[in-house]
Design a protein around this motif. Structure first.
Motif, PDB file in Angstrom:
ATOM      1  N   THR A  63       9.257  62.845   5.150  1.00  0.00           N
ATOM      2  CA  THR A  63       8.746  63.334   3.873  1.00  0.00           C
ATOM      3  C   THR A  63       9.643  64.399   3.237  1.00  0.00           C
ATOM      4  O   THR A  63       9.462  64.734   2.064  1.00  0.00           O
ATOM      5  N   LYS A  64      10.593  64.921   3.992  1.00  0.00           N
ATOM      6  CA  LYS A  64      11.507  65.940   3.438  1.00  0.00           C
ATOM      7  C   LYS A  64      12.566  65.300   2.550  1.00  0.00           C
ATOM      8  O   LYS A  64      12.990  65.887   1.552  1.00  0.00           O
ATOM      9  N   ASN A  65      13.018  64.121   2.935  1.00  0.00           N
ATOM     10  CA  ASN A  65      14.123  63.481   2.212  1.00  0.00           C
ATOM     11  C   ASN A  65      13.713  62.248   1.405  1.00  0.00           C
ATOM     12  O   ASN A  65      14.518  61.728   0.637  1.00  0.00           O
ATOM     13  N   ARG A  66      12.494  61.804   1.596  1.00  0.00           N
ATOM     14  CA  ARG A  66      12.031  60.624   0.867  1.00  0.00           C
ATOM     15  C   ARG A  66      10.962  61.007  -0.151  1.00  0.00           C
ATOM     16  O   ARG A  66      10.162  61.915   0.079  1.00  0.00           O
ATOM     17  N   LYS A  67      10.951  60.299  -1.276  1.00  0.00           N
ATOM     18  CA  LYS A  67       9.982  60.594  -2.334  1.00  0.00           C
ATOM     19  C   LYS A  67       9.011  59.427  -2.515  1.00  0.00           C
ATOM     20  O   LYS A  67       9.355  58.269  -2.296  1.00  0.00           O
ATOM     21  N   LEU A  68       7.819  59.786  -2.926  1.00  0.00           N
ATOM     22  CA  LEU A  68       6.797  58.784  -3.198  1.00  0.00           C
ATOM     23  C   LEU A  68       7.031  58.229  -4.603  1.00  0.00           C
ATOM     24  O   LEU A  68       7.038  58.969  -5.583  1.00  0.00           O
TER      25      LEU A  68
END
Length: 212
Positions: A63-68
């Motif tokens: 969740t730090k490097n990926r976006k929803l």
């Protein structure tokens, strides 16, 4: 394992599906995972379990490097449950993930349970696409499949959605339903086109005797 592997895949965006398996009444042909006769306390238990599931899956997602980038709410009838629960779930998603600047959050809605103020609420919560399950504009056709008609004129609902600034609107139609004719469905599609939405989706009626 598949979720962990997705952290190194491209594109890196995260898509989430939220399933709300509740309907005030079930269409005769429905093959969805849903149920009726639910209580308020039962919905509350389900929402708590869903939020717990988000926490469980978060452990495996970067969740730090990926976006929803995409959230889709289906069912069932998501807009038939209290909006306070929809808010709880959306707040959990916002706490858990970084939203892309151009994310899409869509919700499937039955116009039978829509009030104009509900559209305002969905906009405030961050929704930007609404999918209306119309199926047919003829009340007799809807009665034959045990489906409630819209409580408001569809034109008023679409106008309100546009007024609130939603970036996407689509309507769902089903052909091959009881009492429909080729002539009546042409009339249905013509009215749908005049609504000037950005997407019209048609589904063929699927007769599943085990469901009826």
């Amino acid at each position: 394992k598949s979720i962990i592997l997705s952290n190194s895949e491209k594109p890196s965006g995260i898509s989430v599906y939220i399933h709300i398996p509740f309907c005030p009444q079930i269409c005769h042909f429905c093959g969805c995972t849903t149920e009726t006769g639910f209580s308020h306390s039962f919905i509350k238990r389900y929402v708590k379990a869903l939020i717990k599931e988000i926490d469980m899956q978060k452990k495996f997602i970067d969740t730090k490097n990926r976006k929803l980038i995409q959230i889709h709410w289906g069912g069932g009838t998501p807009n038939a449950i209290p909006y306070s629960y929809i808010e709880m779930i959306t707040n959990k998603l916002k706490e858990t993930f970084k939203f892309s600047s151009n994310y899409e959050m869509a919700i499937e809605c039955s116009p039978a349970y829509f009030k104009l103020k509900d559209i305002e609420t969905l906009k405030i919560l961050g929704f930007n696409r609404i999918s209306l399950g119309i199926q047919d504009f003829d009340n007799k056709v809807l009665e034959s499949i045990n489906r409630k008609a819209s409580r408001l004129p569809i034109e008023d609902i679409i106008a309100k959605i546009k007024q609130e600034g939603f970036t996407g609107t689509n309507i769902d139609l089903v052909y091959g339903l009881p009492l429909q004719t080729a002539k009546s469905f042409i009339k249905t599609t013509e009215r749908a086109i005049n609504l000037d939405v950005d997407r019209i989706v048609t589904f063929s009626y699927a007769h599943v005797p085990s469901v009826i």
